[in-house]
Write a protein that holds these residues in place. Structure first.
Motif, PDB file in Angstrom:
ATOM      1  N   THR A 132      -5.096  11.828  -1.169  1.00 11.03           N
ATOM      2  CA  THR A 132      -5.375  12.153  -2.566  1.00 11.03           C
ATOM      3  C   THR A 132      -5.065  10.992  -3.505  1.00 11.03           C
ATOM      4  OG1 THR A 132      -3.177  13.124  -2.843  1.00 11.03           O
ATOM      5  CG2 THR A 132      -4.974  14.623  -2.212  1.00 11.03           C
ATOM      6  N   HIS A 133      -4.311  10.008  -3.003  1.00 12.85           N
ATOM      7  CA  HIS A 133      -3.946   8.867  -3.848  1.00 12.85           C
ATOM      8  C   HIS A 133      -3.731   7.626  -2.988  1.00 12.85           C
ATOM      9  CE1 HIS A 133      -2.193   6.543  -7.084  1.00 12.85           C
ATOM     10  NE2 HIS A 133      -1.128   6.310  -6.349  1.00 12.85           N
ATOM     11  N   GLU A 134      -4.212   6.494  -3.495  1.00  8.99           N
ATOM     12  CA  GLU A 134      -3.920   5.186  -2.903  1.00  8.99           C
ATOM     13  C   GLU A 134      -3.492   4.251  -4.021  1.00  8.99           C
ATOM     14  OE1 GLU A 134      -6.957   3.284  -0.522  1.00  8.99           O
ATOM     15  OE2 GLU A 134      -7.507   5.203   0.377  1.00  8.99           O
ATOM     16  N   LEU A 141       0.845  -1.188   0.000  1.00 11.22           N
ATOM     17  CA  LEU A 141       0.000   0.000   0.000  1.00 11.22           C
ATOM     18  C   LEU A 141       0.884   1.243   0.000  1.00 11.22           C
ATOM     19  CD1 LEU A 141      -2.789   1.442   0.460  1.00 11.22           C
ATOM     20  CD2 LEU A 141      -2.326   1.220   2.909  1.00 11.22           C
ATOM     21  N   THR A 142       0.570   2.151  -0.886  1.00 13.13           N
ATOM     22  CA  THR A 142       1.189   3.478  -0.885  1.00 13.13           C
ATOM     23  C   THR A 142       0.058   4.494  -0.837  1.00 13.13           C
ATOM     24  OG1 THR A 142       3.035   2.675  -2.222  1.00 13.13           O
ATOM     25  CG2 THR A 142       2.734   5.055  -2.094  1.00 13.13           C
ATOM     26  N   ILE A 143       0.168   5.450   0.061  1.00 12.02           N
ATOM     27  CA  ILE A 143      -0.846   6.499   0.209  1.00 12.02           C
ATOM     28  C   ILE A 143      -0.157   7.848   0.045  1.00 12.02           C
ATOM     29  CG2 ILE A 143      -2.487   7.602   1.780  1.00 12.02           C
ATOM     30  CD1 ILE A 143      -2.908   4.922   3.124  1.00 12.02           C
ATOM     31  N   GLY A 144      -0.736   8.701  -0.779  1.00 13.69           N
ATOM     32  CA  GLY A 144      -0.262  10.075  -0.933  1.00 13.69           C
ATOM     33  C   GLY A 144      -1.255  11.025  -0.287  1.00 13.69           C
ATOM     34  N   LEU A 145      -0.743  11.991   0.462  1.00 10.60           N
ATOM     35  CA  LEU A 145      -1.607  12.951   1.157  1.00 10.60           C
ATOM     36  C   LEU A 145      -1.133  14.375   0.889  1.00 10.60           C
ATOM     37  CD1 LEU A 145      -0.729  10.485   3.377  1.00 10.60           C
ATOM     38  CD2 LEU A 145      -2.739  11.438   4.471  1.00 10.60           C
ATOM     39  N   ARG A 146      -2.078  15.300   0.962  1.00  9.54           N
ATOM     40  CA  ARG A 146      -1.780  16.735   0.918  1.00  9.54           C
ATOM     41  C   ARG A 146      -2.471  17.384   2.100  1.00  9.54           C
ATOM     42  NH1 ARG A 146      -4.216  19.044  -3.976  1.00  9.54           N
ATOM     43  NH2 ARG A 146      -3.427  20.980  -3.111  1.00  9.54           N
TER      44      ARG A 146
END
Length: 137
Positions: free
Chosen positions: A127-129, A113-118
């Motif tokens: 904003t992204h998984e 799992l990779t999660i992108g946050l702002r």
């Protein structure tokens, strides 16, 4: 020193967002799952479709997952690392859930799992998984 403290505070805040999301998944709490997500989230998931765009498509993706999940839903972090600056962060994790096995019995599934946050209006927002499994030849 102040920069290091801010980074630590941001990483801690991101961890809380992710842990809240994990807890919501385990209890099939759709409101909790969606709570800290951007309306224009982009997700790459293990099952098709190749790419999901928008919060409604993201919400619908959980229907498939929950249709073959037992309760409580297994959705556990085995390792997670978070990197956060003042307004952007990402987390990488290895996870474990379950997939339908032979005769409907759950079979463990390890995934990445990779999660992108702002940080938007002072709140960490996903904003992204990207959920993935290693390819098998």
């Amino acid at each position: 020193m102040v920069e290091s403290q801010n980074q630590s505070e941001n990483e801690s805040a991101v961890r809380k967002v992710i842990e809240s999301w994990l807890a919501a998944v385990r209890t099939k709490d759709y409101d909790g799952i969606l709570r800290n997500h951007s309306s224009d989230i982009v997700m790459f998931d293990v099952p098709l479709p190749f790419q999901l765009k928008g919060i409604e498509a993201y919400k619908k993706s959980w229907d498939l997952f929950f249709s073959w999940s037992n309760e409580p839903v297994p959705f556990d972090v085995t390792e997670m690392n978070i990197t956060a600056s003042t307004d952007v962060a990402f987390a990488v994790a290895t996870m474990r859930c379950a997939e339908p096995g032979i005769n409907g019995q759950p079979k463990g599934l390890d995934f990445r799992l990779t999660i992108g946050l702002r940080k938007i209006d002072g709140q960490w927002t996903i904003t992204h998984e990207h959920h993935s499994v290693p390819s098998v030849d």
